[in-house]
Design a protein around this motif. Structure first.
Motif: not given
Length: 346
Positions: A26-30, A54-55, A60-61
């Motif tokens: 999810c973090a990578k996609l965002l 994200a970390q 970076a979100l």
């Protein structure tokens, strides 16, 4: 603002099981922004879980994506890579929250990161699969044959959809569950879903149950007594479908090695008959859609990958495709206004 006020659908992105790779993909996609042209995302899950992901992934979100943290969860309370009751419980609660937002009209669909069935069960969600879990969450009370789990393989020449007559059933019990009614239900379910995705008249290939399609009755008679009559009945309703075809060649019939597509969909008789082929066609792109429920629901076709959880290695490709499919289906779906009862499950 209501999701329906924009031509770009608003899709809930659920973080999935926090002990697996769901928050990371999810973090990578965002962070990639690859979704911005076709969807507005609304994250459902604790912002602390997303920040940790994200970390771990070094991304970076974006600061313009809302995160619904109505169901809190401290990621330090679990070990990543290990199924637990706490992770399973909150994963189910996040799903329930997203569905409530969808039926209230705040979202036009839901895309959820991978779940872990063992963790869900430990957490009190006692359902054999995602489909039955969501049927409970949405208080679905219709016939069982009108809902189902479909798999989708995106391709430049056209998506290839797969449904199955039986799903999470022991192999020794499959034959008795393959009935004319069940085959017809699977055909009509995938016909309806593919039409909703934008294909006016889907072409559907139906698999045989037995090796060599029964060899004319020498290796089982279900092809002649069950599957063929079901195909004829489906044709009589206007569905374009052929078969039964031997399972070891049906996917080659559907999509030739040069990419030319002869069928938009394949109906298999049991789980692995279709799943092995679709995952070989593209493990990092495969999507699962839950059809027939009152909310658009999609998810990557892979699992929680506990062996690499927390290492930042997970590929978000399948999640990106799942978001794209949710957006496409949502454009043609009217979100129901009836609220989901808190007593619907558990």
């Amino acid at each position: 603002m209501s999701a329906a006020s924009s031509d770009v659908p608003r899709i809930g992105l659920v973080l999935g099981d926090p002990s697996g790779i769901g928050p990371e993909v999810c973090a990578k996609l965002l962070a990639s922004g690859a979704w911005r042209s076709h969807v507005r995302l609304h994250v459902v899950g604790d912002p602390r879980v997303l920040a940790q992901a994200a970390q771990q992934t070094g991304v970076a979100l974006p600061d313009d994506v809302p995160v619904d943290g109505a169901v809190p969860f401290d990621p330090s309370s679990i070990r990543q890579g290990v199924a637990s009751a706490a992770a399973g419980r909150v994963a189910g609660e996040w799903l329930k929250r997203a569905v409530k937002l969808a039926v209230a009209g705040e979202l036009e669909g839901v895309c959820y990161a991978p779940l872990n069935k063992s963790a869900l069960n430990l957490g009190g969600w006692h359902y054999p699969d995602d489909l039955n879990l969501f049927a409970a969450i949405t208080a679905y009370a219709g016939p069982q044959g009108t809902i189902g789990e479909l798999n989708v393989q995106p391709h430049p020449h056209g998506d290839l959809w797969t449904s199955r007559v039986t799903s999470h059933v022991p192999l020794k019990d499959v034959a008795r569950h393959v009935t004319q009614e069940a085959v017809q239900d699977a055909i009509h379910l995938i016909h309806s879903a593919v039409r909703r995705s934008g294909v006016a008249q889907p072409r559907i290939a139906i698999a045989a149950l037995n090796p060599h399609a029964g060899d004319g009755g020498l290796c089982g008679d279900e092809e002649a007594t069950v599957i063929a009559p079901a195909i004829e009945r489906a044709r009589a309703t206007g569905v374009t479908c052929d078969g039964p075809f031997a399972a070891d060649t049906i996917f080659l019939r559907a999509r030739r090695p040069d990419g030319v597509q002869n069928y938009e969909a394949v109906v298999s008789m049991y789980h692995d008959q279709g799943q092995i082929a679709t995952k070989l066609l593209g493990f990092s792109r495969g999507v699962t859609a839950l059809a027939g429920l009152p909310v658009v629901l999609t998810t990557p076709a892979h699992g929680t990958a506990h062996d690499i959880a927390g290492k930042g290695l997970a590929d978000p490709g399948a999640l990106e495709q799942a978001v794209r499919l949710a957006a496409r289906l949502a454009r043609q779906t009217i979100v129901p206004s009836e609220p989901v009862s808190d007593a619907a499950v558990l």
